[in-house]
Write an enzyme that holds these catalytic residues in place. Structure first.
Site, PDB file in Angstrom:
ATOM      1  N   CYS A  44       7.997   1.743  -7.956  1.00 15.22           N
ATOM      2  CA  CYS A  44       8.225   0.383  -7.452  1.00 15.22           C
ATOM      3  C   CYS A  44       9.107  -0.432  -8.382  1.00 15.22           C
ATOM      4  O   CYS A  44       9.615  -1.485  -8.006  1.00 15.22           O
ATOM      5  CB  CYS A  44       6.886  -0.327  -7.255  1.00 15.22           C
ATOM      6  N   GLY A  80      -0.881   0.110   0.285  1.00 13.54           N
ATOM      7  CA  GLY A  80      -1.683  -0.452  -0.788  1.00 13.54           C
ATOM      8  C   GLY A  80      -1.277  -1.856  -1.186  1.00 13.54           C
ATOM      9  O   GLY A  80      -2.129  -2.692  -1.512  1.00 13.54           O
ATOM     10  N   SER A  81       0.014  -2.150  -1.166  1.00 10.15           N
ATOM     11  CA  SER A  81       0.479  -3.478  -1.586  1.00 10.15           C
ATOM     12  C   SER A  81      -0.039  -4.570  -0.656  1.00 10.15           C
ATOM     13  O   SER A  81      -0.508  -5.619  -1.116  1.00 10.15           O
ATOM     14  CB  SER A  81       2.016  -3.512  -1.634  1.00 10.15           C
ATOM     15  N   GLN A 123      -4.111   5.116  -6.663  1.00  4.12           N
ATOM     16  CA  GLN A 123      -3.922   6.406  -7.327  1.00  4.12           C
ATOM     17  C   GLN A 123      -5.191   7.251  -7.374  1.00  4.12           C
ATOM     18  O   GLN A 123      -5.132   8.445  -7.653  1.00  4.12           O
ATOM     19  CB  GLN A 123      -3.419   6.178  -8.759  1.00  4.12           C
ATOM     20  N   THR A 131       0.394  -4.359  16.390  1.00  5.40           N
ATOM     21  CA  THR A 131      -0.106  -3.117  16.991  1.00  5.40           C
ATOM     22  C   THR A 131      -0.284  -2.048  15.919  1.00  5.40           C
ATOM     23  O   THR A 131       0.619  -1.798  15.130  1.00  5.40           O
ATOM     24  CB  THR A 131       0.876  -2.611  18.063  1.00  5.40           C
ATOM     25  N   ASN A 145      -1.418   3.800 -12.401  1.00  2.09           N
ATOM     26  CA  ASN A 145      -0.372   4.558 -11.714  1.00  2.09           C
ATOM     27  C   ASN A 145       0.655   5.169 -12.663  1.00  2.09           C
ATOM     28  O   ASN A 145       1.355   6.109 -12.299  1.00  2.09           O
ATOM     29  CB  ASN A 145       0.352   3.661 -10.708  1.00  2.09           C
ATOM     30  N   SER A 151      -3.549   3.715  -0.281  1.00  2.00           N
ATOM     31  CA  SER A 151      -2.367   4.003   0.530  1.00  2.00           C
ATOM     32  C   SER A 151      -2.326   5.475   0.912  1.00  2.00           C
ATOM     33  O   SER A 151      -2.640   6.344   0.089  1.00  2.00           O
ATOM     34  CB  SER A 151      -1.116   3.625  -0.265  1.00  2.00           C
ATOM     35  N   GLY A 152      -1.909   5.769   2.145  1.00  2.00           N
ATOM     36  CA  GLY A 152      -1.961   7.125   2.671  1.00  2.00           C
ATOM     37  C   GLY A 152      -1.057   8.138   1.997  1.00  2.00           C
ATOM     38  O   GLY A 152      -1.380   9.322   1.925  1.00  2.00           O
ATOM     39  N   HIS A 153       0.077   7.705   1.497  1.00  2.00           N
ATOM     40  CA  HIS A 153       1.064   8.666   1.001  1.00  2.00           C
ATOM     41  C   HIS A 153       0.795   9.180  -0.399  1.00  2.00           C
ATOM     42  O   HIS A 153       1.583   9.948  -0.947  1.00  2.00           O
ATOM     43  CB  HIS A 153       2.478   8.076   1.086  1.00  2.00           C
TER      44      HIS A 153
END
Length: 394
Positions: free
Chosen positions: A324, A70-71, A179, A237, A151, A199-201
């Site tokens: 963060c 996300g950042s 979020q 990549t 968040n 973001s995936g996590h």
């Protein structure tokens, strides 16, 4: 009892995502840019993931760019919109004081380059006023960037309404949806969104992978130079196992979003009800317009760090705000922005749960939090002084 209640920081990677990632590493290990058969199999998997991600947010697959998280996506979106605006002598940006630091620090960087940034105040309920956004937009405004859901305090912003205003005034609208994606229904077209980051996590995908959605009429500025990956807009990549794992996790999250939210809201409200019985406590953020799994409280007279450590010793893993900024001694900028006093903002507790938690666990959290707060107040000179003043005032 062990309870993980820090899902806003990161979620546990789902078994489905892990299985998909292992399959890619074992069987589809080629470079998506290679022309041979193994490389083209990798490219097929990459583009399928892109299509699946796009469908989940109502986007065209050509508008999806994979990033490291996300950042990075926030940085690229904001810098791109700013540079695009500057070409037309538009160097004004509108945002809020409760944004994630990935947004705020990028805006600080742009200010040093001559851009003017307006950071809107946010009321105590943590929800920006649409009218304030409208009034802040000027002839030279290049971008409005406002997060979808906070968040720390979990408040959901009026994104559709803000996006409509930006559309009417011809201003690019970006939202940090880290979020929100996977937790509430999002459609970039219905919500009038031009650029979106996630973001995936945050929804049981892997860490280190994210997405930037950007409409095709917005020229992106590269923040990483190198090869021609991601249509020449993000060199390096592609992390194919992580991308595929994220796509699987997001597809699962979006297909069960209403059922999951219903479970989480029940757990969330049980927590809010229980923690509200602690004296001199305050819920941060609106009680209703908040993420299904977010609970954020302040307990006067204690330090949040001590609270976290003692809860951890009792098997409860939580946080006091954004992961963060966990190394910072300063109180949350979000809590200060919604009007919490400096000394009070230090005593915050963020509990972010998921649908796998139980009502029994919520009751345990309430019970243990009550005991720890009482203990900390019992040894706190700040609390003692507060009580003496309160008794005198009576």
């Amino acid at each position: 009892m062990f309870i993980y209640a820090d899902n806003a920081a990161t979620t546990k990677t789902s078994e489905a995502a892990i299985k998909a990632m292992v399959d890619i590493m074992n069987n589809v290990y080629g470079n998506p840019s290679s022309l041979h058969t193994t490389g083209q199999k990798a490219k097929e998997a990459l583009e399928k993931a892109r299509l699946d991600v796009a469908k989940c947010i109502g986007a065209n697959f050509k508008e999806i760019y994979f990033t490291s998280g996300g950042s990075e996506a926030d940085n690229q979106a904001i810098i791109s919109a700013a540079r695009f605006g500057a070409r037309k002598n538009k160097k004004h940006i509108v945002s809020t004081k409760i944004e994630h630091h990935a947004v705020l620090h990028t805006l600080n960087k742009l200010e040093k380059e001559g851009f003017e940034v307006t950071l809107l105040d946010v009321p105590e309920n943590g929800i920006v006023k649409v009218e304030d956004v409208k009034n802040a937009i000027r002839e030279d405004t290049a971008l409005v960037t406002i997060m979808y859901a906070n968040n720390e305090i979990g408040t959901i912003q009026p994104i559709k309404e803000i996006g409509a205003i930006c559309k009417e005034k011809g201003v690019i609208f970006h939202t940090d949806a880290v979020q929100a994606v996977g937790h509430i229904n999002i459609d970039v077209n219905e919500d009038n969104i031009d650029m979106l980051s996630f973001s995936g996590h945050k929804f049981h995908g892997p860490e280190g992978v994210g997405v930037l959605f950007a409409r095709q009429n917005i020229p992106l500025v590269n923040v990483i130079e190198g090869g021609a990956q991601e249509r020449g807009k993000r060199a390096g990549t592609e992390n194919l196992p992580a991308i595929v794992g994220m796509a699987v996790a997001l597809k699962d999250a979006c297909s069960n979003i209403e059922e999951t939210a219903k479970k989480e809201i029940q757990l969330r409200d049980r927590l809010i009800e229980g923690l509200s019985t602690i004296s001199h406590s305050m819920l941060n953020g609106d009680k209703e317009k908040r993420l299904p799994g977010n609970v954020n409280f302040i307990f006067e007279g204690i330090e949040g760090e001590s609270l976290l450590l003692l809860l951890d010793a009792r098997g409860i893993e939580a946080s006091s705000g954004s992961a963060c900024t966990s190394g910072s001694l300063d109180p949350s900028h979000v809590l200060l922005a919604i009007g919490r006093p400096h000394e009070v903002a230090h005593g915050s507790l963020r509990l972010t749960i998921n649908s796998e938690n139980t009502l029994e666990e919520m009751d345990y959290i309430v019970e243990q939090t009550k005991e720890v707060v009482e203990y900390l107040r019992g040894i706190s000179p700040v609390w003692e002084a507060m009580m003496k003043k309160e008794n005198v005032d009576k």
